[in-house]
Scaffold this motif. Sequence first.
Motif, short mmCIF file in Angstrom:
data_model
loop_
_atom_site.label_atom_id
_atom_site.label_comp_id
_atom_site.label_asym_id
_atom_site.label_seq_id
_atom_site.Cartn_x
_atom_site.Cartn_y
_atom_site.Cartn_z
N ALA A 154 10.32 -3.38 -0.12
CA ALA A 154 10.41 -4.77 0.32
C ALA A 154 10.50 -5.73 -0.86
O ALA A 154 11.03 -6.83 -0.73
CB ALA A 154 9.22 -5.12 1.20
N HIS A 155 9.97 -5.29 -2.01
CA HIS A 155 10.00 -6.15 -3.20
C HIS A 155 11.03 -5.68 -4.22
O HIS A 155 11.01 -6.10 -5.38
CB HIS A 155 8.61 -6.18 -3.85
N GLY A 156 11.94 -4.79 -3.78
CA GLY A 156 13.02 -4.34 -4.65
C GLY A 156 12.58 -3.45 -5.79
O GLY A 156 13.24 -3.38 -6.82
N GLN A 157 11.44 -2.76 -5.60
CA GLN A 157 10.93 -1.87 -6.65
C GLN A 157 11.19 -0.42 -6.28
O GLN A 157 11.33 -0.08 -5.10
CB GLN A 157 9.43 -2.11 -6.84
N PRO A 158 11.25 0.47 -7.26
CA PRO A 158 11.53 1.88 -6.96
C PRO A 158 10.36 2.56 -6.27
O PRO A 158 9.19 2.18 -6.45
CB PRO A 158 11.78 2.49 -8.35
N ALA A 159 10.67 3.56 -5.48
CA ALA A 159 9.64 4.35 -4.81
C ALA A 159 8.96 5.28 -5.81
O ALA A 159 9.50 5.57 -6.88
CB ALA A 159 10.26 5.16 -3.68
N VAL A 160 7.75 5.74 -5.45
CA VAL A 160 7.03 6.69 -6.30
C VAL A 160 6.80 7.97 -5.49
O VAL A 160 6.81 7.95 -4.25
CB VAL A 160 5.68 6.13 -6.78
N SER A 161 6.58 9.05 -6.18
CA SER A 161 6.28 10.32 -5.51
C SER A 161 4.84 10.30 -5.01
O SER A 161 4.02 9.49 -5.45
CB SER A 161 6.48 11.49 -6.46
N THR A 162 4.54 11.23 -4.10
CA THR A 162 3.16 11.35 -3.62
C THR A 162 2.22 11.68 -4.76
O THR A 162 1.10 11.16 -4.83
CB THR A 162 3.09 12.43 -2.53
N LEU A 163 2.67 12.53 -5.69
CA LEU A 163 1.83 12.90 -6.84
C LEU A 163 1.58 11.69 -7.73
O LEU A 163 0.45 11.49 -8.22
CB LEU A 163 2.50 14.02 -7.63
N ALA A 164 2.60 10.85 -7.91
CA ALA A 164 2.42 9.65 -8.72
C ALA A 164 1.45 8.68 -8.04
O ALA A 164 0.62 8.05 -8.71
CB ALA A 164 3.76 8.96 -8.96
N PHE A 165 1.53 8.59 -6.72
CA PHE A 165 0.60 7.71 -6.01
C PHE A 165 -0.82 8.23 -6.12
O PHE A 165 -1.78 7.45 -6.21
CB PHE A 165 1.01 7.58 -4.54
N LEU A 166 -0.98 9.56 -6.13
CA LEU A 166 -2.31 10.15 -6.31
C LEU A 166 -2.94 9.71 -7.62
O LEU A 166 -4.16 9.56 -7.71
CB LEU A 166 -2.20 11.68 -6.25
N GLY A 167 -2.12 9.51 -8.64
CA GLY A 167 -2.64 9.10 -9.94
C GLY A 167 -2.74 7.60 -10.12
O GLY A 167 -3.11 7.13 -11.20
N SER A 168 -2.43 6.85 -9.07
CA SER A 168 -2.40 5.39 -9.21
C SER A 168 -3.80 4.77 -9.02
O SER A 168 -4.65 5.31 -8.32
CB SER A 168 -1.44 4.78 -8.18
N ALA A 169 -3.98 3.60 -9.64
CA ALA A 169 -5.24 2.87 -9.46
C ALA A 169 -5.39 2.41 -8.01
O ALA A 169 -6.52 2.35 -7.50
CB ALA A 169 -5.26 1.67 -10.40
N GLU A 170 -4.28 2.11 -7.34
CA GLU A 170 -4.34 1.65 -5.95
C GLU A 170 -4.99 2.68 -5.05
O GLU A 170 -5.87 2.36 -4.24
CB GLU A 170 -2.92 1.34 -5.46
#
Length: 216
Positions: A154-170
């Motif tokens: 929605a903000h024109g940013q690239p998607a991340v993998s599930t593994l990358a999201f696992l390592g995210s602060a969010e």
Amino acid sequence: MKRFFRNNGLSVVTLGLFVLLWGAQALTGWQAYNEEAQEHDRAVLGLGAYLESGHFWEATGENWESEFLQMAAFVLLTARLYQRGSAESKPLPEDEQAPEPPPSGPPPGPVRRGGWAAQLYSHSLSLTLLLLFAASFVLHLLGGAAEYNREAAAHGQPAVSTLAFLGSAEFWHQSFQNWQSEFLAVGAMAVLTIFLRERGSAESKPVEAPHHHTGR
């Protein structure tokens, strides 16, 4: 029906409230999702589509995960640690009385079989709660990654993998803010039951019990 409810009232009421409130979560989450979508000129979702969305499953998994972590930790910690005066603790070793006679009737099947089956069964409660925690953790991760990528698109940013999201602060912020509250609740229950009572509750000491009395 009266006898069934008398014998199973606690599970019937709590699971009934779970279904009712989960439904309320779905409906209000659907409304909130679509209100946000309209504010940003994005397509709204029907209820069925919303129930398949990352927004719904992230919120669901995030909360289930923290609850099952709480219960698994509670079961494991109370098996090994004490809190003098708490109804949530086993009696202190010096306060233990002679063991009560075993209940009448045959023991569960794994106990009768003995060996590894009995050994596994003796830890089946904590193992099952840990498995439910792990399943909820994965549900939170998958739903969270999907919701994160929806917001990113929605903000024109690239998607991340599930593994990358696992390592995210969010992801870990979402987890830690729930986990800390669960341990606060367990600790509060352990301490408050030293000094406070609720007549008739299995979670309370007898009203007449002194504060130093440990266990129920």
